[in-house]
Design an enzyme around this catalytic site. Structure first.
Site, short mmCIF file in Angstrom:
data_model
loop_
_atom_site.label_atom_id
_atom_site.label_comp_id
_atom_site.label_asym_id
_atom_site.label_seq_id
_atom_site.Cartn_x
_atom_site.Cartn_y
_atom_site.Cartn_z
CB SER A 123 43.91 26.78 42.55
OG SER A 123 42.59 26.28 42.56
CG HIS A 178 42.31 24.33 46.98
ND1 HIS A 178 41.95 25.56 47.50
CD2 HIS A 178 42.28 24.47 45.63
CE1 HIS A 178 41.71 26.39 46.51
NE2 HIS A 178 41.89 25.76 45.38
#
Length: 268
Positions: A123, A178
């Protein structure tokens, strides 16, 4: 209007070779981890800042099938398009460099704030490419209008909105993993020519392709290998919107105006 096929089959071509191979490889590693605990050797914590293997391999580790599926689904579209625009080997180098850059930022910051927290999962790559494409898209459409509403926000901030929503709705995700991946994506989009200064020059990539030619010929015809020599216009080509080509009409209803007016990347 935007179509899913524009991402999975960019320009009507077969799916990109590296993207397809990477997704298959992630599934293979996930299955292999059920037999051999390889995830333990790939996850990255701030203590692993001087471990080159962990710095580049942590995106390959996934702890659950849902984790793998969500990341693969999110990555397949933007990576397909990026590879078609930049070349297969070039894209592989970008994946490695952006993973290392994100990992270094995560570790340096984590030395102070989360010294024992590990990350893993693709991710990070997803947010890197979200950041890259949102920056490029913002030059064409500076504001994103929420469908069926009068609300809009800067296009470049769309991944940040997604990051915040995921951090709130999905327990255990790595906000900072992230976040730093997204920052790397913004940098790649804003300073792509500067980023290429740390990339191998095209002639080296072409040499690699020449050496790998016997293997390249084994790639099935239902995927496409993008050669470096065919990417000669990469530095001068203008970005083409992923949304505009098939939708000549506005994507929203314009308002009429008067003439005067352990955490991991993506899962627990």
């Amino acid at each position: 209007m935007f179509r899913w096929s524009d991402l999975t089959r960019p320009n009507g071509q077969p799916p990109s070779a590296l993207t397809t191979g990477l997704l298959a490889f992630l599934l293979l590693l996930f299955c292999l981890n059920k037999v051999i605990p390889i995830n333990d050797a790939m996850s990255l914590s701030p203590k692993g800042i001087f471990n080159p293997g962990r710095l580049s391999n942590y995106p390959l580790a996934h702890l659950s099938l849902f984790h793998l599926f969500f990341n693969a689904f999110s990555l397949v579209g933007p990576l397909n398009v990026f590879e078609s625009q930049h070349g297969t080997v070039h894209t592989g180098v970008v994946l490695n460099l952006t993973a290392v850059m994100t990992g270094l930022l995560y570790c340096l910051f984590g030395k102070l704030f989360y010294p024992d927290t590990s990350i893993a999962g693709a991710s990070g790559w997803c947010f890197t490419f979200f950041g890259y494409f949102s920056y490029k898209e913002s030059a064409i459409s500076p504001r994103y209008h929420i469908p069926n509403s009068n609300f809009a926000f800067p296009t470049v901030l769309a991944p940040m909105v997604l990051l915040i929503l995921i951090s709130i709705l999905v327990p255990g995700v790595s906000f900072w993993g992230h976040f730093f991946a997204l920052m790397v994506g913004y940098f790649l989009g804003a300073k792509e020519k500067a980023f290429r200064k740390i990339m191998p020059p095209s002639w080296i990539i072409e040499k690699i392709e020449d050496k790998a030619e016997p293997l390249i010929r084994l790639i099935p015809s239902w995927v496409k290998f993008y050669r470096e020599k065919d990417m000669t216009e990469r530095d001068v080509a203008k970005y083409t919107s992923l949304f505009a080509p098939h939708d000549p009409l506005p994507l929203h209803n314009a308002v009429e105006t008067q003439p005067s007016g352990g955490r991991v990347l993506g899962t627990a």
